[in-house]
Design an enzyme around this catalytic site. Structure first.
Site, short mmCIF file in Angstrom:
data_model
loop_
_atom_site.label_atom_id
_atom_site.label_comp_id
_atom_site.label_asym_id
_atom_site.label_seq_id
_atom_site.Cartn_x
_atom_site.Cartn_y
_atom_site.Cartn_z
N TYR A 196 9.00 -15.50 13.04
CA TYR A 196 9.10 -14.27 12.24
C TYR A 196 10.11 -14.45 11.10
O TYR A 196 9.80 -14.19 9.93
CB TYR A 196 9.51 -13.10 13.15
CG TYR A 196 9.95 -11.89 12.38
CD1 TYR A 196 9.03 -11.13 11.64
CD2 TYR A 196 11.30 -11.49 12.34
CE1 TYR A 196 9.44 -10.03 10.91
CE2 TYR A 196 11.71 -10.39 11.63
CZ TYR A 196 10.78 -9.66 10.90
OH TYR A 196 11.20 -8.57 10.18
N SER B 239 15.00 -9.77 6.04
CA SER B 239 15.68 -9.46 7.29
C SER B 239 16.90 -10.35 7.46
O SER B 239 16.93 -11.49 6.97
CB SER B 239 14.69 -9.73 8.43
OG SER B 239 15.36 -9.84 9.66
N LYS C 247 9.77 -14.63 6.78
CA LYS C 247 10.56 -13.85 5.81
C LYS C 247 11.20 -14.79 4.78
O LYS C 247 11.20 -14.51 3.59
CB LYS C 247 11.66 -13.05 6.53
CG LYS C 247 11.12 -11.90 7.37
CD LYS C 247 10.58 -10.80 6.48
CE LYS C 247 9.74 -9.81 7.22
NZ LYS C 247 8.97 -8.91 6.38
N ILE D 79 9.69 2.06 8.53
CA ILE D 79 10.59 2.11 7.35
C ILE D 79 9.82 2.56 6.11
O ILE D 79 10.33 3.35 5.30
CB ILE D 79 11.27 0.74 7.12
CG1 ILE D 79 11.98 0.28 8.42
CG2 ILE D 79 12.26 0.80 5.98
CD1 ILE D 79 12.42 -1.17 8.42
P1 NAD Z 1 6.24 -1.27 11.17
O1 NAD Z 1 5.40 -2.16 12.02
O2 NAD Z 1 6.56 0.09 11.68
O3 NAD Z 1 5.55 -1.10 9.73
C1 NAD Z 1 4.79 -2.11 9.12
C2 NAD Z 1 3.49 -1.47 8.64
O4 NAD Z 1 2.70 -2.46 7.98
C3 NAD Z 1 2.65 -0.93 9.80
O5 NAD Z 1 2.24 0.39 9.51
C4 NAD Z 1 1.43 -1.87 9.85
O6 NAD Z 1 0.26 -1.19 10.25
C5 NAD Z 1 1.35 -2.36 8.40
N1 NAD Z 1 0.78 -3.70 8.22
C6 NAD Z 1 1.08 -4.84 8.91
N2 NAD Z 1 0.34 -5.86 8.43
C7 NAD Z 1 -0.42 -5.37 7.42
C8 NAD Z 1 -1.38 -5.92 6.55
N3 NAD Z 1 -1.73 -7.20 6.64
N4 NAD Z 1 -1.97 -5.13 5.63
C9 NAD Z 1 -1.64 -3.81 5.54
N5 NAD Z 1 -0.76 -3.22 6.35
C10 NAD Z 1 -0.15 -4.00 7.28
O7 NAD Z 1 7.55 -2.07 10.80
P2 NAD Z 1 8.88 -1.56 10.09
O8 NAD Z 1 9.95 -1.56 11.10
O9 NAD Z 1 8.60 -0.35 9.30
O10 NAD Z 1 9.15 -2.80 9.13
C11 NAD Z 1 8.77 -2.79 7.76
C12 NAD Z 1 9.11 -4.15 7.17
O11 NAD Z 1 10.50 -4.37 7.30
C13 NAD Z 1 8.41 -5.32 7.84
O12 NAD Z 1 8.04 -6.26 6.85
C14 NAD Z 1 9.47 -5.88 8.75
O13 NAD Z 1 9.30 -7.26 8.99
C15 NAD Z 1 10.73 -5.62 7.93
N6 NAD Z 1 11.94 -5.53 8.75
C16 NAD Z 1 11.98 -4.66 9.79
C17 NAD Z 1 13.11 -4.59 10.61
C18 NAD Z 1 13.16 -3.67 11.81
O14 NAD Z 1 13.98 -3.91 12.70
N7 NAD Z 1 12.36 -2.62 11.89
C19 NAD Z 1 14.23 -5.41 10.31
C20 NAD Z 1 14.15 -6.27 9.22
C21 NAD Z 1 13.01 -6.32 8.44
#
Ligand code: NAD
Ligand code: UDP
Length: 338
Positions: free
Chosen positions: A150, A126, A154, A14
């Site tokens: 998880y 989320s 959040k 995202i």
């Molecule tokens: P993703 O795993 O593709 O992206 C998260 C990024 O954060 C990754 O590139 C990872 O390398 C980086 N990261 C993780 N921990 C880190 C840290 N400690 N320091 C620096 N970088 C770090 O996930 P996404 O799907 O792009 O989700 C983005 C956000 O949205 C997340 O917080 C996730 O919980 C939230 N979210 C996602 C969804 C979904 O279904 N994809 C739904 C609701 C909420």
């Protein structure tokens, strides 16, 4: 003057789509990502779309020194905070890892944000923060009761942000509760690239269509839904990215704390999605119905009214566009990701 946005987790699914939309609107983007669930090759995709590579720090949101360097060097106006771990099953097995990464990481980031007098924070929350609802439809004021680690991380970060607002009234905060993000950038240059076996439905279906996996396992067809399979609110990742821009615009006009659902408000079942994907890809998706997955709810979709009123934003892409874009990405990604 151009605004500079720090995008934590900006090489992830995202975050990378949001970085593209920001760059296309003239914002300066600085990315911080520790590559725990992404790779630097994403920068190539961003460059192909926007013609530019954003400044990128490979590092962790828990690294105070790195944060200090970034905020000193880059004059950050706003932070979009995507960095986090998101695999529900892994969170159950490794709660301390999830609490440390998602909660301690956010506290460390917020501390640096306050010291640097950043004006706005937008946080990826989320729909998992909600408790169960008999109608499957969620408004922002409904009770919060996450059932997994998880979701609890959040909710904790949401609570921390609400506390922060009390003592820092000039800080603009947007808490965005995503429903089910799917799809990929229409260019086919960036998209979701889960490591190992996908946990989520869309990437799993895409793998079956490619012949990488033999069949889809449908987790239960005895739910109280029209066809018995689970209902979800799938939202195109590009629409989600645009929701962040709308939230940023809102906070630029008013330093509020807002909590908003980002979803389409239109539920689709597992079977609906499978059928649309078959049509879009021209591939058969064989499936087998197996027992329900632990922790799954029958249905979950957004009431998107508040986003429309407050942010003047609504999701525009339909389920066909979501499937088409993920299918294009699925066929391309082998040549893009090294
Ligand atoms: P993703 O795993 O593709 O992206 C998260 C990024 O954060 C990754 O590139 C990872 O390398 C980086 N990261 C993780 N921990 C880190 C840290 N400690 N320091 C620096 N970088 C770090 O996930 P996404 O799907 O792009 O989700 C983005 C956000 O949205 C997340 O917080 C996730 O919980 C939230 N979210 C996602 C969804 C979904 O279904 N994809 C739904 C609701 C909420
Ligand atoms: N699902 C499924 N098979 C899979 C993955 C998911 O039947 O391989 C179902 C799941 O039970 C839910 C829906 O698809 O009803 C969406 O699941 P996903 O994991 O994508 O998102 P969630 O809403 O659980 O976060």
């Amino acid at each position: 003057m151009t605004s500079t946005i720090l995008v934590t987790g900006g090489l992830g699914y995202i975050g990378s789509h949001t970085a593209v939309e920001l760059m296309e609107r003239g914002f300066d983007v600085v990315i911080l990502d520790n590559l725990s669930n992404s790779s630097e090759s994403v920068l190539g995709g961003i460059e192909k779309i926007t013609g530019k590579k954003p400044k990128t720090y490979i590092g962790d949101i828990r690294d105070r020194e790195m944060l200090q360097t970034i905020f000193k060097t880059d004059h950050i106006d706003s932070v979009m905070h995507f960095a986090g771990l998101k695999a529900v099953g892994e969170g159950e097995e490794k709660p301390l890892l999830y609490l440390d990464n998602n909660v301690t990481g956010s506290i460390t980031l917020f501390d640096a944000i306050m010291k640097a007098e950043v004006k706005r924070v937008i946080f990826s929350s989320s729909a998992t923060v909600y408790g169960e609802s008999d109608t499957f439809k969620y408004t922002e004021d409904m009770p919060l009761n996450p059932i997994n680690v998880y979701g609890k991380t959040k909710l904790k970060v949401e609570e921390i942000l609400r506390e922060l607002k009390k003592t820092n009234p000039t800080l603009g905060i947007a808490i965005l509760r995503y429903f089910n993000p799917v799809g990929a950038h229409p260019s086919g240059y960036i998209g979701e690239n889960p490591k190992g076996t996908p946990n989520n439905l869309m990437p799993y279906i895409a793998d079956v269509a490619m012949g990488i996996r033999e069949k889809l396992f449908i987790f239960g067809d005895d739910y109280p839904t029209p066809d018995g399979t689970g209902l979800r609110d799938y939202i195109h990742v590009k629409d989600l990215a645009l929701g962040h821009i709308a939230a940023l615009n809102k906070l630029e006009a008013h330093t509020d704390l807002i909590t908003v659902n980002l979803g389409t408000g239109k539920p689709f079942s597992v079977l609906d999605l499978t059928q649309v994907f078959e049509v879009v890809s021209g591939k058969k998706i064989p499936y087998e119905v197996v027992s329900r997955r632990k922790g799954d709810v029958a249905g979950c979709f957004a009431d998107p009214t508040l986003a429309k009123e407050l942010l003047r934003w609504e999701a525009l892409s339909d389920i066909n566009a979501m499937c088409k874009d993920i299918w294009r990405w699925q066929q391309n990604k082998i040549n893009i990701i090294r």
